[in-house]
Design a protein around this motif. Structure first.
Motif, short mmCIF file in Angstrom:
data_model
loop_
_atom_site.label_atom_id
_atom_site.label_comp_id
_atom_site.label_asym_id
_atom_site.label_seq_id
_atom_site.Cartn_x
_atom_site.Cartn_y
_atom_site.Cartn_z
N VAL A 42 -11.57 1.21 14.31
CA VAL A 42 -12.77 0.39 14.14
C VAL A 42 -13.06 -0.27 15.48
O VAL A 42 -12.20 -0.94 16.06
N ARG A 43 -14.26 0.00 15.99
CA ARG A 43 -14.59 -0.41 17.36
C ARG A 43 -15.61 -1.52 17.42
O ARG A 43 -16.81 -1.27 17.33
N ASP A 44 -15.14 -2.73 17.50
CA ASP A 44 -16.00 -3.88 17.77
C ASP A 44 -17.26 -3.90 16.90
O ASP A 44 -18.38 -3.91 17.42
N ILE A 45 -17.05 -3.90 15.60
CA ILE A 45 -18.22 -3.92 14.73
C ILE A 45 -18.57 -5.35 14.30
O ILE A 45 -17.70 -6.20 14.18
N SER A 46 -19.85 -5.57 14.08
CA SER A 46 -20.35 -6.87 13.63
C SER A 46 -21.37 -6.64 12.53
O SER A 46 -22.20 -5.74 12.63
N GLY B 243 -13.26 9.51 7.50
CA GLY B 243 -12.47 9.19 8.69
C GLY B 243 -13.15 8.27 9.69
O GLY B 243 -12.60 7.97 10.74
N CYS B 244 -14.39 7.79 9.36
CA CYS B 244 -15.11 6.97 10.35
C CYS B 244 -14.63 5.52 10.36
O CYS B 244 -15.03 4.74 11.22
N GLY B 245 -13.77 5.13 9.39
CA GLY B 245 -13.20 3.79 9.45
C GLY B 245 -13.61 2.84 8.33
O GLY B 245 -13.29 1.65 8.37
N LYS B 246 -14.29 3.36 7.30
CA LYS B 246 -14.81 2.50 6.23
C LYS B 246 -13.68 1.76 5.49
O LYS B 246 -13.73 0.55 5.30
N SER B 247 -12.66 2.51 5.05
CA SER B 247 -11.57 1.87 4.30
C SER B 247 -10.78 0.93 5.19
O SER B 247 -10.31 -0.12 4.73
N THR B 248 -10.65 1.28 6.45
CA THR B 248 -9.92 0.40 7.38
C THR B 248 -10.61 -0.96 7.44
O THR B 248 -9.95 -2.01 7.41
N VAL B 249 -11.95 -0.95 7.48
CA VAL B 249 -12.71 -2.21 7.48
C VAL B 249 -12.48 -2.95 6.16
O VAL B 249 -12.18 -4.16 6.15
N ALA B 250 -12.57 -2.22 5.04
CA ALA B 250 -12.45 -2.85 3.72
C ALA B 250 -11.11 -3.56 3.57
O ALA B 250 -11.06 -4.72 3.15
N TYR B 251 -10.04 -2.88 3.91
CA TYR B 251 -8.71 -3.47 3.77
C TYR B 251 -8.56 -4.71 4.66
O TYR B 251 -7.97 -5.70 4.25
N LEU C 185 -15.20 -6.90 15.37
CA LEU C 185 -13.92 -6.53 14.77
C LEU C 185 -13.43 -5.20 15.33
O LEU C 185 -14.13 -4.19 15.29
N ARG C 186 -12.20 -5.24 15.83
CA ARG C 186 -11.60 -4.01 16.36
C ARG C 186 -10.24 -3.83 15.70
O ARG C 186 -9.43 -4.76 15.64
N ILE C 187 -9.99 -2.65 15.17
CA ILE C 187 -8.71 -2.38 14.49
C ILE C 187 -8.10 -1.10 15.06
O ILE C 187 -8.75 -0.06 15.13
N ASP C 188 -6.85 -1.23 15.47
CA ASP C 188 -6.11 -0.07 15.99
C ASP C 188 -5.03 0.34 15.01
O ASP C 188 -4.51 -0.50 14.27
N TYR C 189 -4.68 1.61 15.01
CA TYR C 189 -3.46 2.07 14.34
C TYR C 189 -2.44 2.32 15.44
O TYR C 189 -2.69 3.11 16.36
N LEU C 190 -1.33 1.61 15.32
CA LEU C 190 -0.29 1.76 16.34
C LEU C 190 0.67 2.86 15.91
O LEU C 190 1.62 2.63 15.19
#
Ligand SMILES: Nc1ncnc2c1ncn2[C@@H]1O[C@H](COP(=O)(O)OP(=O)(O)OP(=O)(O)O)[C@@H](O)[C@H]1O
Ligand SMILES: [Mg+2]
Length: 270
Positions: A24-28, A44-52, A10-15
């Motif tokens: 979030v960088r390619d997590i499994s 700021g490490c990306g936890k909430s970004t993953v959760a949402y 899973l990879r998530i960017d903020y545009l």
């Protein structure tokens, strides 16, 4: 056993203006039925970004650039609106960091439960009232408080209500993003004890997110450590606590006050 949730690459960017920011960088990772997986890491490490994203609640500028989220083998990222509405809250639900993000300030507690119940099936007012009373009592809130607005409750009570709301449709997975951070230690302990009790009673999995690794070690079966958008280490709680492979994980422990360092026998001993 096949996993309840399986996240792959899973990879998530903020545009944002300029270069996209990869949060979030390619997590499994996987979550098994009835398992509590902790996800820890600095702010700021990306936890909430993953959760949402797991709940498909992420919105622009967040964009899932790559990867899969499989829930019981179903591809969540390809769900249409109807499928998503049916799935969310009934199979996977979320308790947010601030109960005020879970609850609407302008509606009574009753109305919020009722709207959710109605969105997932036909239910009379009387049936709803009975179910809501049962859910509130289960988390230790007197049932007559269903007629209150959120601001008429204490922070701890609101967080319990948010937990009850998340459990109402008997989901298989509950995502808890810093569910107790805003609360004092005693209330935090009470609520986490409640979560463990309810998990034994109802049987569900939990993704438990916090930057408090000591608290996490007390309730999680396995722990994933995130740093700068990546999962740098994942393992059983005892492995992460007593034999961390990464210096970064060790440094999280070293940063804990001495009293919190109780490696042995911590799991499920809140
Ligand atoms: N709407 C947004 N626009 C741009 N960048 C964002 C946005 N939301 C979050 N970010 C960035 O994404 C990264 C991850 O944020 P996220 O909220 O997922 O972190 P977190 O691990 O949940 O932190 P915390 O422990 O403080 O809650 C951060 O660097 C943050 O600045
Ligand atoms: Mg967060």
């Amino acid at each position: 056993m096949s996993p309840l949730l399986s996240v792959k690459d899973l990879r998530i960017d903020y545009l944002t203006a300029g270069e996209p920011f990869t949060a979030v960088r390619d997590i499994s990772f996987e979550i098994q039925p009835n398992e509590i997986l902790g996800l820890a890491g600095e702010s700021g490490c990306g936890k909430s970004t993953v959760a949402y994203a797991l709940m498909r609640l992420h919105k622009p500028p967040a964009l899932v650039r790559n990867g899969h989220i499989l829930f019981e083998g179903r591809d969540v990222l390809s769900f249409g609106d109807k499928e998503l509405r049916a799935w969310r809250w009934s199979e996977v639900s979320m308790v947010f960091q601030s109960a005020m993000n879970s609850l609407s300030p302008v509606m009574t507690i009753f109305r919020q439960f009722y709207d959710m119940l109605r969105a997932h099936g036909t239910v009379s007012k009387a049936q709803a009232q009975e179910r809501i009373a049962q859910m509130l009592e289960m988390v230790g809130i007197p049932s007559d408080r269903m007629h209150a607005h959120p601001h008429q409750l204490s922070g701890g009570m609101r967080q319990r209500v948010a937990l009850a709301l998340a459990l109402t449709l008997k989901p298989k997975l509950i995502i808890m993003d810093e569910p107790t951070t805003a609360l004092d230690v005693v209330v935090q302990r009470e609520i986490l004890q409640e979560v463990l009790r309810l998990k034994d009673e109802l049987g569900f999995s939990v993704l438990f997110i916090t930057h408090d690794i000591a608290l996490m070690a007390q309730i999680s079966d396995r722990i994933g450590i995130m740093r700068e958008g990546k999962i740098v280490e994942i393992g059983t709680t005892s492995q992460i606590v007593t034999a961390p492979k990464r210096d970064y994980t060790r440094s999280l422990w070293d940063a804990m006050p001495l009293l919190a360092q109780r490696p042995e026998g911590m799991a499920h001993a809140v």
